[in-house]
Design an enzyme around this catalytic site. Structure first.
Site, mmCIF file in Angstrom:
data_model
loop_
_atom_site.group_PDB
_atom_site.id
_atom_site.type_symbol
_atom_site.label_atom_id
_atom_site.label_comp_id
_atom_site.label_asym_id
_atom_site.label_seq_id
_atom_site.Cartn_x
_atom_site.Cartn_y
_atom_site.Cartn_z
ATOM 1 C CG ASP A 176 23.504 -116.161 16.415
ATOM 2 O OD1 ASP A 176 24.334 -117.026 16.070
ATOM 3 O OD2 ASP A 176 23.650 -114.938 16.211
ATOM 4 C CG ASN B 44 25.518 -112.296 11.507
ATOM 5 O OD1 ASN B 44 24.450 -112.856 11.254
ATOM 6 N ND2 ASN B 44 26.116 -112.381 12.685
ATOM 7 C CD GLU C 188 32.050 -117.278 13.696
ATOM 8 O OE1 GLU C 188 31.844 -116.953 14.876
ATOM 9 O OE2 GLU C 188 31.163 -117.221 12.817
ATOM 10 C CG ASP D 29 34.321 -94.407 21.864
ATOM 11 O OD1 ASP D 29 33.340 -93.669 22.131
ATOM 12 O OD2 ASP D 29 35.048 -94.919 22.725
ATOM 13 C CG ASP E 219 29.237 -110.108 12.131
ATOM 14 O OD1 ASP E 219 30.471 -110.213 12.028
ATOM 15 O OD2 ASP E 219 28.542 -110.861 12.842
#
Ligand code: RIB
Ligand code: NA
Length: 292
Positions: free
Chosen positions: A11, A41, A136, A210, A238
């Protein structure tokens, strides 16, 4: 053994007050490279909680690939199933400001996770109590793994992100599907409550701060999240998935697993980076106790 078949990215995160408009240059505040990728992750999230986790994936033979491979070893993820290919290691370009993030993923080696890599790792995969997938890696590989796990009766947790790669017919093959609210809307074209009611105990929709919701066959069960101050929400989903996988494979109920995963996700957003705040089991239990 939990098996994650998925992406490994570096990242490349940039914190900036303003996002550039077309043709514009702006000055950002901070630049970092930190391990990410939805697959990696989720593997790290489950491993930090104490699960045995192995990963099937691919990195390139470059500096990022080396670092990411080393990072997974440090995190106690088994890496025998990770190939080193001639492509460049996957990266995610992440732009962050106080209330938004924008991500461009360049898959690179993650697209080398093909049928033959799955075949090469068949013995590892057969040992799984749960297989975790995200979107991905190539769609063809997802399809192959879904068919395989069905034959082997291995439960599957599919996190349909990015949602654009999802195929509707997969719903019959997965044990759990974990979209967020937006992904749920993109995939099913309806509000999440309507969707949940069609798939009891199968779809778990994550709702950010939430919490998350699912349908138990009689009622929509909303499991509230833990309100906290978020520093960086990258990887919160993740963490939820990795923690849910940990709890469900330990024999917890769906409701307990969702609550556990909510707490883990709330801890993860308190620190910078996708894997930055992913908690240990002690941290999750401490917060769970505090809620009683
Ligand atoms: O879910 C967050 C992850 O998505 C990031 O780590 C980035 O690599 C992208 O894959
Ligand atoms: Na984080």
């Amino acid at each position: 053994m939990i098996t994650v078949i998925g992406s490994i990215n570096m990242d490349i995160a940039i914190q900036t007050e303003i996002f550039p408009k077309q043709g514009e240059t702006v000055l950002g505040n901070l630049f970092t490279t930190i391990p990410g990728g939805k697959g990696a992750n989720q593997a790290v999230a489950a491993a930090r909680l104490g699960s045995q986790v192995q990963m099937v994936g691919a990195v390139g033979q470059d500096a990022f690939g080396k670092e990411l491979h080393g990072n997974l070893i440090n995190e106690n993820v088994h890496v025998e199933g990770i190939a080193k290919t001639n492509s460049s290691t996957g990266i995610a370009n992440i732009l962050l400001n106080d209330n938004d993030n924008r991500i461009i993923v360049v898959p690179g080696a993650n697209f080398d996770v093909d049928r033959s890599l799955i075949d090469q790792n068949m013995d590892l995969i057969k040992k799984s109590s749960l297989v975790m997938l995200q979107l991905e890696i190539p769609v063809d590989t997802i399809e192959y793994v879904l068919g395989l796990c069905e034959k082997l009766s291995i439960p599957i947790l599919l996190n349909p992100a990015p949602a654009a790669n999802y195929k509707p017919e997969w719903i019959e093959k997965v044990t759990y599907l974990t979209p967020n609210e937006t992904e749920c809307e993109v995939i099913f074209g309806a509000d999440y409550e309507t969707v949940l009611k069609q798939y009891p105990n199968k779809i778990i929709v994550t709702l950010g701060g939430d919490g998350a919701a699912y349908y138990d066959g009689a009622h929509i069960v909303k499991v509230p999240g833990f309100k906290t101050k978020a520093v960086d929400t990258t990887g919160a989903g993740d963490t939820f998935n990795g923690a849910f996988a940990h709890a469900i494979t330990e024999g917890k109920s769906i409701e307990e697993s969702v609550q556990f995963a909510n707490i883990a996700a709330s801890l993860s957003v308190e620190k910078f980076g996708a894997q930055g705040g992913m908690p240990s089991i002690e941290k999750v239990n401490e917060r769970l106790e505090g809620m009683k």
